[in-house]
Write an enzyme that holds these catalytic residues in place. Structure first.
Site, short mmCIF file in Angstrom:
data_model
loop_
_atom_site.label_atom_id
_atom_site.label_comp_id
_atom_site.label_asym_id
_atom_site.label_seq_id
_atom_site.Cartn_x
_atom_site.Cartn_y
_atom_site.Cartn_z
N CYS A 2 0.81 -1.21 0.00
CA CYS A 2 0.00 0.00 0.00
C CYS A 2 0.85 1.27 0.00
O CYS A 2 1.96 1.28 0.51
CB CYS A 2 -0.88 0.03 1.25
SG CYS A 2 -1.90 -1.42 1.43
N ARG A 27 5.64 -0.26 -5.80
CA ARG A 27 5.50 -1.04 -4.58
C ARG A 27 4.51 -2.18 -4.75
O ARG A 27 4.43 -3.07 -3.90
CB ARG A 27 5.04 -0.13 -3.43
CG ARG A 27 6.07 0.88 -3.00
CD ARG A 27 5.45 1.96 -2.16
NE ARG A 27 4.91 1.45 -0.91
CZ ARG A 27 5.57 1.46 0.24
NH1 ARG A 27 6.77 1.96 0.29
NH2 ARG A 27 5.02 0.99 1.33
N TRP A 74 -2.85 -2.82 -1.51
CA TRP A 74 -2.41 -4.19 -1.79
C TRP A 74 -3.17 -5.05 -0.80
O TRP A 74 -2.94 -4.98 0.41
CB TRP A 74 -0.90 -4.29 -1.59
CG TRP A 74 -0.31 -5.60 -1.99
CD1 TRP A 74 -0.10 -6.06 -3.26
CD2 TRP A 74 0.19 -6.62 -1.12
NE1 TRP A 74 0.49 -7.29 -3.22
CE2 TRP A 74 0.68 -7.66 -1.93
CE3 TRP A 74 0.28 -6.76 0.27
CZ2 TRP A 74 1.26 -8.83 -1.41
CZ3 TRP A 74 0.84 -7.91 0.78
CH2 TRP A 74 1.32 -8.93 -0.05
N ASN A 100 -2.16 2.19 5.80
CA ASN A 100 -1.24 1.09 5.48
C ASN A 100 -1.02 0.30 6.76
O ASN A 100 -0.94 0.89 7.83
CB ASN A 100 0.13 1.61 5.02
CG ASN A 100 0.07 2.26 3.66
OD1 ASN A 100 -0.96 2.28 3.01
ND2 ASN A 100 1.19 2.82 3.24
N GLY A 101 -0.86 -1.02 6.62
CA GLY A 101 -0.62 -1.84 7.81
C GLY A 101 -1.83 -2.70 8.12
O GLY A 101 -2.73 -2.85 7.29
N GLU A 480 17.98 -18.81 -4.86
CA GLU A 480 17.67 -17.49 -5.39
C GLU A 480 17.29 -17.58 -6.87
O GLU A 480 16.35 -16.92 -7.33
CB GLU A 480 18.85 -16.53 -5.17
CG GLU A 480 18.69 -15.14 -5.72
CD GLU A 480 17.43 -14.41 -5.25
OE1 GLU A 480 16.77 -14.85 -4.32
OE2 GLU A 480 17.10 -13.39 -5.87
N LYS A 484 13.65 -16.33 -8.37
CA LYS A 484 13.53 -15.32 -9.45
C LYS A 484 12.59 -15.85 -10.53
O LYS A 484 11.71 -15.14 -11.01
CB LYS A 484 14.91 -15.10 -10.03
CG LYS A 484 15.59 -13.80 -10.14
CD LYS A 484 15.22 -12.64 -9.30
CE LYS A 484 14.99 -12.87 -7.86
NZ LYS A 484 14.59 -11.94 -6.98
N GLU A 487 8.92 -15.92 -9.36
CA GLU A 487 8.33 -14.59 -9.16
C GLU A 487 7.83 -13.97 -10.46
O GLU A 487 6.75 -13.40 -10.50
CB GLU A 487 9.38 -13.63 -8.57
CG GLU A 487 9.66 -13.82 -7.11
CD GLU A 487 10.74 -12.87 -6.61
OE1 GLU A 487 10.61 -12.38 -5.49
OE2 GLU A 487 11.73 -12.63 -7.32
N HIS A 503 16.85 -38.61 -3.06
CA HIS A 503 16.07 -39.10 -1.91
C HIS A 503 14.59 -38.79 -2.05
O HIS A 503 13.87 -38.75 -1.05
CB HIS A 503 16.64 -38.51 -0.61
CG HIS A 503 18.04 -38.96 -0.33
ND1 HIS A 503 18.37 -40.26 -0.06
CD2 HIS A 503 19.23 -38.29 -0.34
CE1 HIS A 503 19.68 -40.37 0.12
NE2 HIS A 503 20.23 -39.18 -0.06
N LYS A 603 6.71 -4.96 -3.67
CA LYS A 603 8.14 -4.67 -3.50
C LYS A 603 8.51 -4.59 -2.03
O LYS A 603 9.53 -5.10 -1.61
CB LYS A 603 8.46 -3.33 -4.19
CG LYS A 603 9.92 -2.92 -4.11
CD LYS A 603 10.77 -3.80 -4.99
CE LYS A 603 12.24 -3.53 -4.86
NZ LYS A 603 13.03 -4.70 -5.31
C1 G6P Z 1 9.14 -8.81 -0.86
C2 G6P Z 1 9.74 -8.66 -2.24
C3 G6P Z 1 10.99 -9.52 -2.37
C4 G6P Z 1 11.96 -9.15 -1.26
C5 G6P Z 1 11.33 -9.32 0.11
C6 G6P Z 1 12.22 -8.76 1.23
O1 G6P Z 1 8.59 -10.07 -0.70
O2 G6P Z 1 8.80 -9.05 -3.22
O3 G6P Z 1 11.60 -9.26 -3.63
O4 G6P Z 1 13.09 -9.97 -1.37
O5 G6P Z 1 10.11 -8.57 0.16
O6 G6P Z 1 12.35 -7.37 1.06
P1 G6P Z 1 13.45 -6.49 1.73
O7 G6P Z 1 13.13 -5.09 1.32
O8 G6P Z 1 13.34 -6.69 3.21
O9 G6P Z 1 14.77 -6.96 1.22
#
Ligand code: G6P
Length: 608
Positions: A2, A27, A74, A100-101, A480, A484, A487, A503, A603
């Site tokens: 948000c 965001r 959001w 927000n929150g 990672e 990626k 996502e 296994h 984000k």
């Molecule tokens: C969200 C984003 C991720 C990010 C994670 C942690 O889930 O979509 O891409 O890695 O938050 O965010 P930060 O700002 O704490 O690294």
């Protein structure tokens, strides 16, 4: 996640709010709305979907008014739709609220208010705030807001309009970011500084449990006891244009291309005359020697950087490390004491799970070190020590350059601790420093190979399921790479330790299954070749990431080999992640996805 923007001044508020909300689009959000105070009443326009939908709605109506609040939502409580989007109005139409929150006790408050005859239109937790302010309002807005905030539990950044106070916005925050922007005869609120940078660079940062009464020429800050607070003006000297695409098709690819510069910016100022100098660190040699354990806490990509951190700190500084996702750490009553150090990783510095986990570690006596990208963010402010990653603004939701710089910072910490404990010889130390300084050039070389990766992506973007396998640091890296792909391509994928596949999970490998294998760990090279043979024997298509020197050998067994320069295996993940990011990027582009704003993701996640 948000976003909030508010304006009070002499201009038409609507375009300013829309412009601010656009700056917060990165965001992630699913609906948007604005409320404008106009001739003693509040005009409300909101809708599900992108801001362009809201703009279309607004084009059909004539909304004047120089005071307003806007929001991008959001969804957390209730699906994304017009009704659940913000702002929310009180029953009598006198108050509008953006939030927000999460209000954690909203159900109790809702029941109480229903008992008093209030009717709820939305499924949100936010609506209780609007009604509760109305309930407490006896002619004094400030008092009603204070009473309300003393009753709600949870996290909030709030903006409130009231028809009885047509010259004021009231805003407040706890555990969610909110700033005030100062102008001449006009003032602003925003959940994120970029939202108002087009209008002002003079900012007041609100602390938790503070309320601001904002008129067009004054900002009065109070704590929840009603005591007036003083705040220094913070002048922002960075530029909004740094956050624009600069000729690239997407922010994500722009940010991948910024990796060499970001890593360099993170490393160079901290390596002086062949010694690591870590900013204003207050951690003494004594503390490092006596440190019994390190906890690394983070979410998402930052968590994966933390998994690499475990390997390298244990290897170079010989301190046991436990890496854990913040949302788990916080609630499992972790065993921590004052001989432990907690390292918190976060790009945004605002991820609520990470922030709360850090507070839990602090409460139990641990020192805290934050590795954060956003200067002045909540995590950076609250940690005992901060090591900033100088990655610059990261806009694409999928994190890329932040990961490389988080790793760079972790290497600096691991090497510095190892050195200060007397564990590394001059030769080893210099060798690692030398390797680290070559990383930016190594990443540039990988970027030059992007066409091979693009070609492979164009042949496999229809894959249904992809496995990433590796051993040791390559396993951490695989996590990672897999994240990626998930996502932004929406393809199911899993990361597996190369030796663990047999296994159970190998049952899923069949003709044509795509398996991405990393082979940067020399001592495990033969073992990985064995694992590749196992999946090839079951029909897998293999893309391998290998050193240039091993390319010919790996090509005998893999279907495609992406090479990286011959790095030291301990350093390799910072370089080897880049081809994985590029692969995910090109697959997403081929599929026609919204690369920078993937579905369901945000984000900066400022709710639990
Ligand atoms: C969200 C984003 C991720 C990010 C994670 C942690 O889930 O979509 O891409 O890695 O938050 O965010 P930060 O700002 O704490 O690294």
């Amino acid at each position: 996640m948000c976003g909030i923007v508010g304006y009070i001044g002499k201009e038409n508020a609507t375009p300013i709010l829309i412009d601010g909300l656009k700056k917060l689009e990165y965001r992630g959000y699913d609906s948007a709305g604005i409320a404008i105070l106009n001739n003693g009443s509040i005009d409300l326009v909101k809708s599900k979907g992108r801001l362009s939908v809201l703009e279309e709605k607004l084009s059909g109506v004539n909304i004047g008014g120089t005071i307003g609040i806007g929001h991008t939502r959001w969804a957390t409580h209730g699906e994304p739709n017009d009704v659940n989007s913000h702002p929310h109005m009180s029953r009598n139409g006198k108050f509008a609220v953006v939030h927000n929150g999460i209000i954690e006790n909203y159900l109790q408050i809702k029941e109480f208010l229903i008992g008093k005859g209030y009717e709820f239109r939305s499924e949100t937790d936010t609506e209780v705030v609007a009604h509760l302010i109305e309930y407490h309002y006896k002619g004094d807005l400030k008092e009603a807001v204070f009473k309300t905030l003393n009753e709600v539990e949870g996290a909030y950044a709030l903006g409130v309009l009231s028809t009885d106070n047509p010259d004021m916005i009231v805003a407040a925050k706890k555990d969610s970011p909110l700033v005030v922007g100062l102008g001449k005869d006009e003032n602003y609120i925003a959940s994120d500084i970029p939202a108002i940078l087009n209008y002002t660079r003079d900012i007041l940062i609100l602390e938790d449990k503070e309320v601001v009464l904002l008129t067009k020429d004054k900002a009065e800050i109070y704590n929840l006891l009603g005591e007036k607070q003083q705040r220094k003006v913070f002048h922002v000297d960075w530029d909004v244009s740094a956050a624009e695409k600069g000729g690239y098709e997407h922010f994500m690819i722009k940010e991948i291309f910024e990796e060499p510069a970001s890593v360099k910016a993170t490393l160079s100022p901290r390596i002086k005359d062949n010694e690591i100098v870590l900013d204003k660190f207050t951690i003494t040699d004594e503390m490092i020697k006596n440190c019994e354990k390190i906890h690394i806490i983070a979410c998402g990509t930052a968590y994966h950087a933390g998994v690499v951190g475990k390997y390298i700190i244990e290897k170079l500084a010989r301190i046991p490390v436990e890496t854990e996702v913040a949302s788990e750490f916080r609630y499992r009553d972790p065993i921590i004491n004052d001989k432990h150090l907690t390292i918190v990783l976060s790009q945004s510095g605002e991820t609520i799970d990470t922030l709360m986990a850090m507070r839990e570690a602090k409460r139990k006596g641990s020192r805290t070190l934050a590795i954060v990208n956003v200067v002045g963010s909540s995590i950076a402010r609250e940690a005992d020590d901060v090591l900033y990653t100088w990655a610059g603004p990261e806009i694409a939701v999928a994190s890329t350059k932040a990961y490389n710089t988080q790793l760079s910072a972790l290497y600096l910490v691991a090497l510095s601790f190892g050195r200060r404990k007397g564990l590394l010889s001059d030769e080893e130390y210099n060798n690692y420093l030398n390797q680290l300084q070559q990383v930016p050039d190594m990443i540039s070389k990988v970027l030059n190979e992007r066409e091979d990766i693009q070609k492979f992506a164009s042949e496999h973007f229809n894959a249904r399921s992809v496995f990433y396998i590796g051993r040791g640091l390559d396993y951490a890296l695989s996590m990672e790479g897999s994240l990626k792909l998930k996502e932004i391509s929406y393809i199911h994928s899993e990361a597996y330790a190369g030796g663990e596949l047999k296994h159970g999970t190998i049952a899923l490998i069949e003709d044509g299954t795509l398996v991405i294998c990393s082979l940067t760990q020399e001592q495990l090279f033969e073992k990985m070749i064995g694992n590749i043979r196992e999946v090839k024997a079951r029909g897998a298509v293999v893309m391998a990431i290998a050193y240039e020197k091993n390319a010919a050998e790996v090509a005998k067994i893999a279907d495609s080999v992406i090479t990286i320069p011959d790095a030291d295996p301990t350093i390799a993940p910072i370089v080897a992640v880049t081809p994985m990011q590029l692969f995910a990027y090109y697959v997403s582009v081929m599929k026609g996805n919204d690369v920078d704003k993937p579905r369901n993701l945000a984000k900066s996640v400022t709710v639990e």
